[in-house]
Design a protein around this motif. Sequence first.
Motif, mmCIF file in Angstrom:
data_model
loop_
_atom_site.group_PDB
_atom_site.id
_atom_site.type_symbol
_atom_site.label_atom_id
_atom_site.label_comp_id
_atom_site.label_asym_id
_atom_site.label_seq_id
_atom_site.Cartn_x
_atom_site.Cartn_y
_atom_site.Cartn_z
ATOM 1 N N GLY A 78 0.817 -1.216 0.000
ATOM 2 C CA GLY A 78 0.000 0.000 0.000
ATOM 3 C C GLY A 78 0.842 1.254 0.000
ATOM 4 N N THR A 79 2.014 1.180 0.607
ATOM 5 C CA THR A 79 2.937 2.314 0.668
ATOM 6 C C THR A 79 3.713 2.465 -0.633
ATOM 7 O OG1 THR A 79 3.173 2.167 3.067
ATOM 8 C CG2 THR A 79 5.004 3.168 1.863
ATOM 9 N N ALA A 80 4.183 1.341 -1.175
ATOM 10 C CA ALA A 80 5.024 1.382 -2.380
ATOM 11 C C ALA A 80 4.265 1.876 -3.604
ATOM 12 C CB ALA A 80 5.604 -0.005 -2.653
ATOM 13 N N GLY A 81 3.021 1.445 -3.761
ATOM 14 C CA GLY A 81 2.230 1.867 -4.911
ATOM 15 C C GLY A 81 2.824 1.445 -6.243
ATOM 16 N N PHE A 82 3.391 0.257 -6.320
ATOM 17 C CA PHE A 82 4.000 -0.207 -7.572
ATOM 18 C C PHE A 82 2.996 -0.082 -8.727
ATOM 19 C CE2 PHE A 82 6.327 -3.070 -4.468
ATOM 20 C CZ PHE A 82 7.538 -2.393 -4.569
ATOM 21 N N ASP A 83 3.401 0.608 -9.804
ATOM 22 C CA ASP A 83 2.465 0.817 -10.912
ATOM 23 C C ASP A 83 3.159 0.897 -12.270
ATOM 24 O OD1 ASP A 83 3.746 3.269 -10.726
ATOM 25 O OD2 ASP A 83 1.924 4.452 -10.402
ATOM 26 N N GLU A 266 26.854 2.899 -18.100
ATOM 27 C CA GLU A 266 27.660 2.910 -19.329
ATOM 28 C C GLU A 266 28.150 1.507 -19.674
ATOM 29 O OE1 GLU A 266 30.726 5.738 -18.630
ATOM 30 O OE2 GLU A 266 29.346 7.461 -18.621
ATOM 31 N N ALA A 267 28.306 0.664 -18.645
ATOM 32 C CA ALA A 267 28.736 -0.716 -18.892
ATOM 33 C C ALA A 267 27.575 -1.610 -19.307
ATOM 34 C CB ALA A 267 29.393 -1.278 -17.633
ATOM 35 N N GLY A 268 26.344 -1.084 -19.286
ATOM 36 C CA GLY A 268 25.185 -1.851 -19.728
ATOM 37 C C GLY A 268 24.116 -2.069 -18.693
ATOM 38 N N GLY A 269 24.339 -1.617 -17.438
ATOM 39 C CA GLY A 269 23.326 -1.782 -16.402
ATOM 40 C C GLY A 269 22.134 -0.868 -16.619
ATOM 41 N N ASN A 270 20.955 -1.353 -16.247
ATOM 42 C CA ASN A 270 19.727 -0.600 -16.462
ATOM 43 C C ASN A 270 19.357 0.163 -15.199
ATOM 44 O OD1 ASN A 270 17.447 0.271 -17.886
ATOM 45 N ND2 ASN A 270 16.186 -1.411 -17.120
ATOM 46 N N LEU A 271 19.376 1.497 -15.282
ATOM 47 C CA LEU A 271 18.953 2.348 -14.170
ATOM 48 C C LEU A 271 17.462 2.619 -14.289
ATOM 49 C CD1 LEU A 271 21.812 5.019 -13.993
ATOM 50 C CD2 LEU A 271 21.274 3.298 -12.260
ATOM 51 N N ILE A 272 16.720 2.357 -13.230
ATOM 52 C CA ILE A 272 15.271 2.585 -13.254
ATOM 53 C C ILE A 272 14.841 3.395 -12.039
ATOM 54 C CG2 ILE A 272 14.817 0.484 -14.566
ATOM 55 C CD1 ILE A 272 13.856 -0.840 -11.956
ATOM 56 N N ASN A 273 13.674 3.989 -12.149
ATOM 57 C CA ASN A 273 13.017 4.703 -11.040
ATOM 58 C C ASN A 273 13.874 5.819 -10.451
ATOM 59 O OD1 ASN A 273 10.661 3.065 -11.114
ATOM 60 N ND2 ASN A 273 11.756 1.460 -10.002
ATOM 61 N N GLY A 274 14.622 6.504 -11.308
ATOM 62 C CA GLY A 274 15.452 7.602 -10.830
ATOM 63 C C GLY A 274 14.671 8.749 -10.231
ATOM 64 N N ASP A 323 3.305 11.151 7.088
ATOM 65 C CA ASP A 323 3.465 10.898 5.653
ATOM 66 C C ASP A 323 4.509 11.847 5.100
ATOM 67 O OD1 ASP A 323 3.323 10.448 2.942
ATOM 68 O OD2 ASP A 323 1.219 10.968 2.716
ATOM 69 N N THR A 324 5.748 11.385 5.016
ATOM 70 C CA THR A 324 6.866 12.238 4.623
ATOM 71 C C THR A 324 6.685 12.811 3.220
ATOM 72 O OG1 THR A 324 8.425 11.120 6.076
ATOM 73 C CG2 THR A 324 9.340 12.244 4.163
ATOM 74 N N LEU A 325 6.475 11.949 2.227
ATOM 75 C CA LEU A 325 6.415 12.459 0.854
ATOM 76 C C LEU A 325 5.092 13.142 0.542
ATOM 77 C CD1 LEU A 325 8.374 9.987 -1.424
ATOM 78 C CD2 LEU A 325 9.163 11.909 -0.059
ATOM 79 N N GLY A 326 4.005 12.731 1.201
ATOM 80 C CA GLY A 326 2.756 13.466 1.053
ATOM 81 C C GLY A 326 2.917 14.893 1.535
ATOM 82 N N THR A 327 3.638 15.065 2.637
ATOM 83 C CA THR A 327 3.907 16.403 3.156
ATOM 84 C C THR A 327 4.798 17.187 2.210
ATOM 85 O OG1 THR A 327 3.732 15.524 5.405
ATOM 86 C CG2 THR A 327 4.749 17.681 5.151
ATOM 87 N N VAL A 521 12.888 -1.248 -4.316
ATOM 88 C CA VAL A 521 12.061 -2.109 -3.455
ATOM 89 C C VAL A 521 10.994 -1.330 -2.695
ATOM 90 C CG1 VAL A 521 13.618 -1.941 -1.452
ATOM 91 C CG2 VAL A 521 12.222 -3.994 -1.748
ATOM 92 N N HIS A 522 11.211 -0.025 -2.481
ATOM 93 C CA HIS A 522 10.252 0.772 -1.721
ATOM 94 C C HIS A 522 9.139 1.367 -2.575
ATOM 95 C CE1 HIS A 522 14.055 0.965 0.633
ATOM 96 N NE2 HIS A 522 13.235 0.751 1.635
ATOM 97 N N GLY A 523 9.271 1.270 -3.891
ATOM 98 C CA GLY A 523 8.294 1.943 -4.733
ATOM 99 C C GLY A 523 8.406 3.446 -4.555
ATOM 100 N N TYR A 524 7.270 4.105 -4.342
ATOM 101 C CA TYR A 524 7.258 5.557 -4.213
ATOM 102 C C TYR A 524 7.581 6.043 -2.812
ATOM 103 C CZ TYR A 524 5.047 5.919 -8.819
ATOM 104 O OH TYR A 524 4.785 5.863 -10.170
ATOM 105 N N ARG A 525 7.319 5.202 -1.807
ATOM 106 C CA ARG A 525 7.461 5.637 -0.412
ATOM 107 C C ARG A 525 8.076 4.527 0.428
ATOM 108 N NH1 ARG A 525 1.946 8.127 -1.095
ATOM 109 N NH2 ARG A 525 2.034 10.303 -0.370
#
Length: 551
Positions: A78-83, A266-274, A323-327, A521-525
């Motif tokens: 519920g906290t992560a909100g994976f979408d 640069e070596a080929g690793g995939n960066l996500i959710n920056g 709620d840290t990020l809601g604030t 692993v935390h999703g959004y929060r």
Amino acid sequence: MAYDADVIVIGAGLAGLAATAELVDAGRKVILLDQEPEQSVGGQAHWSFGGLFFVDSPEQRRLRIKDSHALALQDWLGTAGFDREEDHWPRRWAEAYVDFAAGEKRAWLHGQGVRFFPVVGWAERGGYDADGHGNSVPRFHITWGTGPGLVAPFERRVREGVARGLVELRFRHRVTGLGRSEGSVDTVTGEVLEPSTADRGRASSREVAGAFALRAQAVIVTSGGIGGNHDLVRRNWPKRLGTPPKKLLSGVPAHVDGLMLDVAAEAGGNLINGDRMWHYTEGIENWNPIWARHGIRILPGPSSVWLDATGNRLPVPLFPGFDTLGTLEHIMRTGHEHTWFVLNQRIIGKEFTLSGSEQNPDLTGRSVRGVLQRARADVPAPVKAFMDQGADFVVERELPALVRGMNALTDEPLVDEAALRRTLTARDREITNPFTKDSQITAIRGARAYLGDRLIRAAAPHAILDPAAGPLIAVRLNILTRKSLGGLQTDLSSRVLTESGEPLPGVYAAGEAAGFGGGGVHGYRSLEGTFLGGCLFSGRTAGRAAAEATA
């Protein structure tokens, strides 16, 4: 061409130490690299409060907290909100981490000598519905010894590996490239920085004294996130949080620069959710700074009245500690970057804890006497030091003087005394009865239904303007950088994945560099208490997987 080691680990923070310790247990030869001097071993974890997320722990049960794997997973999801499509591996990591936190995590740490403060904290309380953000129950377990107490057993295991001839520690080695010589990534190149005697946390020289090239069968990236690099923070700032702040305090040292992430990409690793990141809204300028723009986070109890820059209360449920990020999202929509806590000495003495090992000498020093003295003090000594010397604190007996002091700290006088008096008087009238329409007062009473909060965390409801509870205190709150929630995408074996979803041969990642697992692993929060544990879990996983692959 001969290998210099079985595995090279890049980064001597908690995740790197955990990975190296596992490799030592498996008998592998390891070179552990870090751009900082040896006195900074342990990285950010050393400075932390040492909070860990456990599920259904003995500490919880002693306090009559009924927790379960099902409830914790409900809270996490519920906290992560994976979408997002790329949330496949982060969600798998989330499920695995909750299994770990509800299973062997505590016993594993306890077996290495780690102990825990008996009162469990209740962080990120949410305040929405049962499926939404937040911890349904207290789960924040403080390490006895704080961050240094958690680092110690893993550093000890690594240094035992040094004594056995299995580990080489190479500090002042900054990695600038990952290369292949035979299919897999097996070459690490970079610069040797000149020696530095800089104290832990302080900026060290970036003068280059030489170069290096090393080869190994596998490489583990545990180089941390971007929180000390404000340019990268602003570049990745999500649109959902508005315009990036002009003023940012740093909750981490400058060497948390995120540069290794680009090297891995640069070596080929995939960066996500920056664009997923974790920054605090209760930051105060450190009156005795260790690094540039050094900020400290207040871990508040529930009673302070939280106002925006113009003196209006923040909306429900944006109460202290909920709620840290809601604030943060709300603040960035107001047109101003700072907010205020208004409270009194009775509240600050009971409810203010400052994050960081150096701000909690009693817990860090494992002093029972110190903990008892803190409990008996009107105001704990570290908090009193900020009251006396902190640039963000105003302490006055009367409200008119308090408001004048608040307005003196800002470019223009935004807080109106009459309006603030109306707000506080209305709030204080709600204290008279055990029932109320004020949701924050209901939350205070709910907090005090939990024994841990009633003992050390939540003041008894009372009128803020009561002279007997004074003096009055206002605290200007700033935005404080802390953690990256995205990073290198990894599978459940901590193997770094390419953009196509295939493993990048020979490369693993753990800790904040991997978004604490999977690339987010935390999703959004976050539920809090999950960053250090994420370093340990992903570091352990990477070390074991790399050990198996190099057998």
